[in-house]
Design a protein around this motif. Structure first.
Motif, PDB file in Angstrom:
ATOM      1  N   PHE A   6       0.964  -1.119  -0.037  1.00  0.00           N
ATOM      2  CA  PHE A   6      -0.134   0.068   0.039  1.00  0.00           C
ATOM      3  C   PHE A   6       0.864   1.320  -0.194  1.00  0.00           C
ATOM      4  O   PHE A   6       1.877   1.463   0.662  1.00  0.00           O
ATOM      5  N   ALA A   7       0.583   2.106  -0.740  1.00  0.00           N
ATOM      6  CA  ALA A   7       1.289   3.529  -0.888  1.00  0.00           C
ATOM      7  C   ALA A   7       0.076   4.646  -0.580  1.00  0.00           C
ATOM      8  O   ALA A   7      -0.785   4.812  -1.049  1.00  0.00           O
ATOM      9  N   SER A   8       0.918   5.723   0.018  1.00  0.00           N
ATOM     10  CA  SER A   8       0.101   6.886   0.347  1.00  0.00           C
ATOM     11  C   SER A   8       0.660   8.054  -0.728  1.00  0.00           C
ATOM     12  O   SER A   8       1.854   8.046  -0.526  1.00  0.00           O
ATOM     13  N   VAL A   9      -0.113   8.520  -1.462  1.00  0.00           N
ATOM     14  CA  VAL A   9       0.259   9.592  -2.319  1.00  0.00           C
ATOM     15  C   VAL A   9      -0.346  10.860  -1.849  1.00  0.00           C
ATOM     16  O   VAL A   9      -1.362  11.091  -1.609  1.00  0.00           O
ATOM     17  N   ILE A  10       0.378  11.864  -1.418  1.00  0.00           N
ATOM     18  CA  ILE A  10       0.185  13.319  -1.021  1.00  0.00           C
ATOM     19  C   ILE A  10       0.788  14.341  -1.844  1.00  0.00           C
ATOM     20  O   ILE A  10       1.990  14.726  -1.961  1.00  0.00           O
ATOM     21  N   ASN A  11      -0.314  14.757  -2.705  1.00  0.00           N
ATOM     22  CA  ASN A  11       0.281  15.936  -3.725  1.00  0.00           C
ATOM     23  C   ASN A  11       1.266  15.507  -4.512  1.00  0.00           C
ATOM     24  O   ASN A  11       2.371  16.384  -4.600  1.00  0.00           O
ATOM     25  N   GLY A  12       1.339  14.677  -5.098  1.00  0.00           N
ATOM     26  CA  GLY A  12       2.478  13.962  -6.082  1.00  0.00           C
ATOM     27  C   GLY A  12       3.384  13.314  -5.367  1.00  0.00           C
ATOM     28  O   GLY A  12       4.343  12.665  -5.791  1.00  0.00           O
ATOM     29  N   PRO A  45      10.110  -2.172   3.872  1.00  0.00           N
ATOM     30  CA  PRO A  45      11.105  -1.684   2.710  1.00  0.00           C
ATOM     31  C   PRO A  45      12.681  -1.650   3.480  1.00  0.00           C
ATOM     32  O   PRO A  45      12.682  -1.527   4.706  1.00  0.00           O
ATOM     33  N   LEU A  46      13.371  -2.009   2.635  1.00  0.00           N
ATOM     34  CA  LEU A  46      14.988  -1.998   3.197  1.00  0.00           C
ATOM     35  C   LEU A  46      15.771  -0.539   3.039  1.00  0.00           C
ATOM     36  O   LEU A  46      16.670  -0.325   3.744  1.00  0.00           O
ATOM     37  N   ASP A  47      15.163   0.195   2.163  1.00  0.00           N
ATOM     38  CA  ASP A  47      15.900   1.287   2.134  1.00  0.00           C
ATOM     39  C   ASP A  47      15.195   2.409   3.061  1.00  0.00           C
ATOM     40  O   ASP A  47      14.310   3.343   2.649  1.00  0.00           O
ATOM     41  N   ARG A  48      15.546   2.481   4.257  1.00  0.00           N
ATOM     42  CA  ARG A  48      14.715   3.418   5.253  1.00  0.00           C
ATOM     43  C   ARG A  48      15.196   4.852   5.262  1.00  0.00           C
ATOM     44  O   ARG A  48      14.326   5.568   5.238  1.00  0.00           O
ATOM     45  N   SER A  49      16.344   5.223   4.556  1.00  0.00           N
ATOM     46  CA  SER A  49      16.581   6.583   4.303  1.00  0.00           C
ATOM     47  C   SER A  49      15.750   7.338   3.442  1.00  0.00           C
ATOM     48  O   SER A  49      15.121   8.352   3.480  1.00  0.00           O
ATOM     49  N   HIS A  50      15.513   6.629   2.404  1.00  0.00           N
ATOM     50  CA  HIS A  50      14.516   7.168   1.338  1.00  0.00           C
ATOM     51  C   HIS A  50      13.146   7.167   1.722  1.00  0.00           C
ATOM     52  O   HIS A  50      12.119   8.374   1.520  1.00  0.00           O
ATOM     53  N   ILE A  51      12.742   6.392   2.509  1.00  0.00           N
ATOM     54  CA  ILE A  51      11.351   6.346   3.163  1.00  0.00           C
ATOM     55  C   ILE A  51      11.278   7.500   4.119  1.00  0.00           C
ATOM     56  O   ILE A  51      10.233   8.337   3.909  1.00  0.00           O
ATOM     57  N   ARG A  52      12.422   7.697   4.967  1.00  0.00           N
ATOM     58  CA  ARG A  52      12.182   8.888   5.939  1.00  0.00           C
ATOM     59  C   ARG A  52      12.245  10.034   5.068  1.00  0.00           C
ATOM     60  O   ARG A  52      11.438  11.408   5.669  1.00  0.00           O
ATOM     61  N   THR A  53      13.134  10.318   4.018  1.00  0.00           N
ATOM     62  CA  THR A  53      12.933  11.532   3.288  1.00  0.00           C
ATOM     63  C   THR A  53      11.195  11.771   2.513  1.00  0.00           C
ATOM     64  O   THR A  53      10.918  12.881   2.494  1.00  0.00           O
ATOM     65  N   CYS A  54      10.933  10.767   2.295  1.00  0.00           N
ATOM     66  CA  CYS A  54       9.573  10.654   1.550  1.00  0.00           C
ATOM     67  C   CYS A  54       8.491  11.147   2.561  1.00  0.00           C
ATOM     68  O   CYS A  54       7.843  12.061   2.124  1.00  0.00           O
ATOM     69  N   ARG A  55       8.710  10.539   3.648  1.00  0.00           N
ATOM     70  CA  ARG A  55       7.714  11.153   4.664  1.00  0.00           C
ATOM     71  C   ARG A  55       7.802  12.628   5.279  1.00  0.00           C
ATOM     72  O   ARG A  55       6.916  13.033   5.542  1.00  0.00           O
ATOM     73  N   ALA A  56       9.334  13.106   5.266  1.00  0.00           N
ATOM     74  CA  ALA A  56       9.352  14.355   5.520  1.00  0.00           C
ATOM     75  C   ALA A  56       8.687  15.265   4.590  1.00  0.00           C
ATOM     76  O   ALA A  56       8.151  16.423   4.898  1.00  0.00           O
ATOM     77  N   ALA A  57       9.089  14.978   3.143  1.00  0.00           N
ATOM     78  CA  ALA A  57       8.356  15.593   1.980  1.00  0.00           C
ATOM     79  C   ALA A  57       6.931  15.569   2.171  1.00  0.00           C
ATOM     80  O   ALA A  57       6.264  16.658   1.956  1.00  0.00           O
ATOM     81  N   ALA A  58       6.211  14.512   2.577  1.00  0.00           N
ATOM     82  CA  ALA A  58       4.904  14.463   2.787  1.00  0.00           C
ATOM     83  C   ALA A  58       4.094  15.353   3.969  1.00  0.00           C
ATOM     84  O   ALA A  58       3.246  16.009   3.773  1.00  0.00           O
ATOM     85  N   GLU A  59       5.142  15.262   4.948  1.00  0.00           N
ATOM     86  CA  GLU A  59       4.710  16.314   6.105  1.00  0.00           C
ATOM     87  C   GLU A  59       4.685  17.620   5.500  1.00  0.00           C
ATOM     88  O   GLU A  59       3.861  18.586   5.875  1.00  0.00           O
ATOM     89  N   LYS A  60       5.975  18.211   4.765  1.00  0.00           N
ATOM     90  CA  LYS A  60       5.805  19.536   4.352  1.00  0.00           C
ATOM     91  C   LYS A  60       4.553  19.761   3.349  1.00  0.00           C
ATOM     92  O   LYS A  60       4.096  20.782   3.126  1.00  0.00           O
ATOM     93  N   GLN A  61       4.238  18.905   2.544  1.00  0.00           N
ATOM     94  CA  GLN A  61       3.088  19.041   1.450  1.00  0.00           C
ATOM     95  C   GLN A  61       2.057  19.377   2.506  1.00  0.00           C
ATOM     96  O   GLN A  61       1.128  20.102   2.086  1.00  0.00           O
ATOM     97  N   VAL A  62       1.840  18.414   3.686  1.00  0.00           N
ATOM     98  CA  VAL A  62       0.642  18.745   4.399  1.00  0.00           C
ATOM     99  C   VAL A  62       0.595  20.126   4.927  1.00  0.00           C
ATOM    100  O   VAL A  62      -0.687  20.921   5.246  1.00  0.00           O
ATOM    101  N   ALA A  63       1.760  20.614   5.476  1.00  0.00           N
ATOM    102  CA  ALA A  63       1.921  21.929   6.144  1.00  0.00           C
ATOM    103  C   ALA A  63       1.538  23.052   4.926  1.00  0.00           C
ATOM    104  O   ALA A  63       0.664  23.941   5.367  1.00  0.00           O
ATOM    105  N   LEU A  64       1.824  22.828   3.704  1.00  0.00           N
ATOM    106  CA  LEU A  64       1.546  23.775   2.636  1.00  0.00           C
ATOM    107  C   LEU A  64       0.244  23.877   2.287  1.00  0.00           C
ATOM    108  O   LEU A  64      -0.591  24.861   2.082  1.00  0.00           O
ATOM    109  N   MET A  65      -0.488  22.796   2.333  1.00  0.00           N
ATOM    110  CA  MET A  65      -1.875  22.633   2.188  1.00  0.00           C
ATOM    111  C   MET A  65      -2.517  23.223   3.311  1.00  0.00           C
ATOM    112  O   MET A  65      -3.587  23.900   2.985  1.00  0.00           O
ATOM    113  N   ASP A  66      -2.219  23.009   4.708  1.00  0.00           N
ATOM    114  CA  ASP A  66      -3.086  23.535   5.805  1.00  0.00           C
ATOM    115  C   ASP A  66      -2.821  25.265   5.494  1.00  0.00           C
ATOM    116  O   ASP A  66      -3.792  25.717   5.817  1.00  0.00           O
TER     117      ASP A  66
END
Length: 243
Positions: free
Chosen positions: A46-52, A139-160
């Motif tokens: 399952f994948a979560s897509v937030i503003n691209g 997922p084995l590549d945890r660094s990219h997952i953390r970066t993706c989550r940080a980007a998703a949080e920024k997108q949520v802040a921008l939308m708010d």
């Protein structure tokens, strides 16, 4: 020495013996084996897509299963008749005196005495198997997952922030429209369902502007007598001009 030779000859002499042994072991074995396998096929996590921005995380797949098997034999025979042969052996050979003796072969070969019913043991087998399979995908590549989550949080802040900006513009436009209408003396009827749109808008004077008001001017007794005396003097010319 003679005794030793006699003992050797005694043990080394031929021995005649008649042995009759009949062995007829019967072993029946039957069985069935059913192999069942449950295959867990990896699927897309399952994948979560937030503003691209698309992020994937660890997922747990739980798959319950229920299976049944049925087995039977065709044709179905509960019993079968097993022939019992005549193995009687009395004659066929003669001893040195001419008397009949057994020769090791049945006197009536192939003769069936009777048939014995034998249970086959055939039965219908039915089984129900159930269980649960579980699969964890990490997922084995945890660094990219953390970066993706940080980007998703920024997108949520921008939308708010964008939502708050639009909310502010809406409230300011509502305030201005309601105040302009209130200045013109136009408003919704209190029983109208739309009266609550401007219910929280209050019209007040802007800074430095006084609202219309009245003041009472206090007067002294001397001023009051002077004003009373002046009243007939002022009214006299009008009386003279009257017809």
């Amino acid at each position: 020495m003679k005794r030793v030779l006699a003992a050797l000859l005694l043990f080394a002499g031929p021995v005649n013996a008649q042995v009759s042994s009949t062995a007829a072991p019967v072993a029946n074995s039957s069985g069935s084996v059913t192999n069942q396998a449950v295959q867990v096929v990896p699927s897309k996590t399952f994948a979560s897509v937030i503003n691209g921005v698309q992020c994937q995380g660890a997922t747990l797949h739980i798959n319950p299963f229920l299976s049944s098997t049925t087995g039977w034999s065709d044709p179905y025979e509960r019993y079968y008749n097993e022939p019992v042969y005549d193995t009687l052996d009395i004659t066929g050979a003669f001893d040195p005196e001419g008397n009949p003796i057994p020769d090791g072969r049945p006197d009536n070969p192939g003769s069936i005495l009777f048939k014995k019913p034998i249970r086959t043991g055939q039965k219908t087998n039915f089984s129900i198997n159930g269980g649960i399979t579980a699969q964890i995908s990490i997922p084995l590549d945890r660094s990219h997952i953390r970066t993706c989550r940080a980007a998703a949080e920024k997108q949520v802040a921008l939308m708010d922030a964008a939502l708050a900006d639009k909310r502010l513009n809406y409230e300011l436009a509502r305030l201005k429209t309601c105040s302009d209408l209130m200045k013109e003396g136009v408003m919704f009827h209190p029983k109208s369902p739309y009266s609550k749109i401007c219910s929280d808008v209050v019209l007040v004077n802007p800074p430095g502007v006084l609202s219309p008001h009245k003041h009472s001017i206090p007067t002294s007794s001397t001023t009051a007598e002077t004003s009373d005396a002046a009243k007939p003097t002022q009214q006299q010319p009008s009386s003279l001009t009257s017809p």
